[in-house]
Motif scaffolding. Structure first.
Motif, short mmCIF file in Angstrom:
data_model
loop_
_atom_site.label_atom_id
_atom_site.label_comp_id
_atom_site.label_asym_id
_atom_site.label_seq_id
_atom_site.Cartn_x
_atom_site.Cartn_y
_atom_site.Cartn_z
N HIS A 113 1.06 -1.45 -0.01
CA HIS A 113 -0.09 0.33 -0.27
C HIS A 113 1.14 1.21 0.04
O HIS A 113 1.75 1.64 0.56
CB HIS A 113 -0.59 0.14 1.24
N ILE A 114 0.54 2.18 -0.85
CA ILE A 114 1.96 2.99 -1.30
C ILE A 114 0.85 4.49 -1.02
O ILE A 114 -0.71 4.94 -2.10
CB ILE A 114 2.31 3.22 -2.54
N GLY A 115 0.86 5.41 -0.44
CA GLY A 115 0.23 6.56 -0.57
C GLY A 115 0.55 7.75 -1.42
O GLY A 115 1.87 7.67 -2.01
N PRO A 116 -0.66 8.10 -1.75
CA PRO A 116 -0.37 8.90 -2.89
C PRO A 116 1.09 10.41 -2.61
O PRO A 116 1.26 11.12 -3.47
CB PRO A 116 -1.81 9.84 -3.16
N GLY A 117 1.22 10.59 -1.78
CA GLY A 117 1.97 11.60 -1.38
C GLY A 117 3.35 10.89 -1.14
O GLY A 117 4.74 11.97 -0.93
N VAL A 118 4.19 9.48 -1.30
CA VAL A 118 5.33 9.49 -1.25
C VAL A 118 5.98 9.67 -2.32
O VAL A 118 5.32 9.55 -3.66
CB VAL A 118 5.21 7.95 -1.53
N PRO A 119 7.94 10.00 -2.62
CA PRO A 119 7.73 11.19 -3.81
C PRO A 119 8.61 9.32 -4.55
O PRO A 119 8.43 8.07 -3.96
CB PRO A 119 8.88 11.78 -3.20
N LEU A 120 8.64 9.51 -5.38
CA LEU A 120 9.74 8.59 -6.40
C LEU A 120 10.84 7.99 -5.62
O LEU A 120 10.69 7.15 -5.30
CB LEU A 120 10.27 8.56 -7.50
N ASP A 121 11.70 9.23 -5.03
CA ASP A 121 12.60 8.28 -4.29
C ASP A 121 12.54 7.60 -3.16
O ASP A 121 12.85 6.82 -2.40
CB ASP A 121 14.13 9.11 -4.15
N GLY A 122 10.66 8.04 -2.20
CA GLY A 122 10.93 7.27 -1.11
C GLY A 122 10.96 5.91 -1.55
O GLY A 122 10.17 4.53 -0.63
N MET A 123 10.17 5.58 -2.70
CA MET A 123 9.82 3.98 -3.38
C MET A 123 10.78 3.34 -3.51
O MET A 123 11.01 1.88 -3.16
CB MET A 123 9.03 4.25 -4.49
N ALA A 124 11.34 4.38 -3.68
CA ALA A 124 13.57 3.36 -4.16
C ALA A 124 13.87 2.81 -2.24
O ALA A 124 15.09 1.71 -2.91
CB ALA A 124 14.39 4.33 -5.09
N LYS A 125 13.58 3.33 -2.21
CA LYS A 125 14.15 2.83 -0.43
C LYS A 125 13.59 1.47 -0.09
O LYS A 125 13.45 0.37 0.71
CB LYS A 125 14.22 3.97 0.82
#
Length: 125
Positions: A113-125
């Motif tokens: 589950h990924i919130g709409p405010g997660v920046p792209l680099d936040g998903m890479a971590k």
């Protein structure tokens, strides 16, 4: 009708800003399109889905256009709106920045589950 008064009865966890508030100019800035001069009637910084729902319900009931914004990256300047044309709300979901992984107790399958405010680099971590 005033959005702040409308949501006061709800358990609203976000922030509501209008052009009368000091931080309005900072919040309405467009990161990727700084030359876009947008002037929303309200800027709603939602902290969860219920905040989003309250803002959308207000907009529907009171005739406000809703423009979603996650992190302000719109090269065309369309992550905001201009109240000179129609009453509008910039609905900022940038605070909804959770990343959760759930594991099924039945089959061990995982769901992300990924919130709409997660920046792209936040998903890479």
């Amino acid at each position: 009708q005033n959005l702040a008064i409308y949501i006061a009865g709800n358990s609203f966890g976000g922030n509501v800003t209008s052009d009368e508030d000091g931080e309005y100019d900072v919040l309405r800035e467009q990161y990727a399109s700084p030359n876009s001069d947008t002037m929303p009637s309200y800027i709603v910084q939602a902290s969860n889905g219920l905040d989003v729902q309250a803002a959308v319900m207000f907009g529907a009931e009171c005739g406000y256009k809703i423009t979603p914004r996650s992190r302000g990256h719109s090269y065309l300047g369309i992550s905001s709106c201009n109240s000179d044309e129609d009453p509008c709300i910039q609905l900022d979901v940038g605070m909804i920045d959770h990343i959760n992984i759930t594991v099924s107790e039945v089959d061990g399958g995982k769901q992300l589950h990924i919130g709409p405010g997660v920046p792209l680099d936040g998903m890479a971590k």
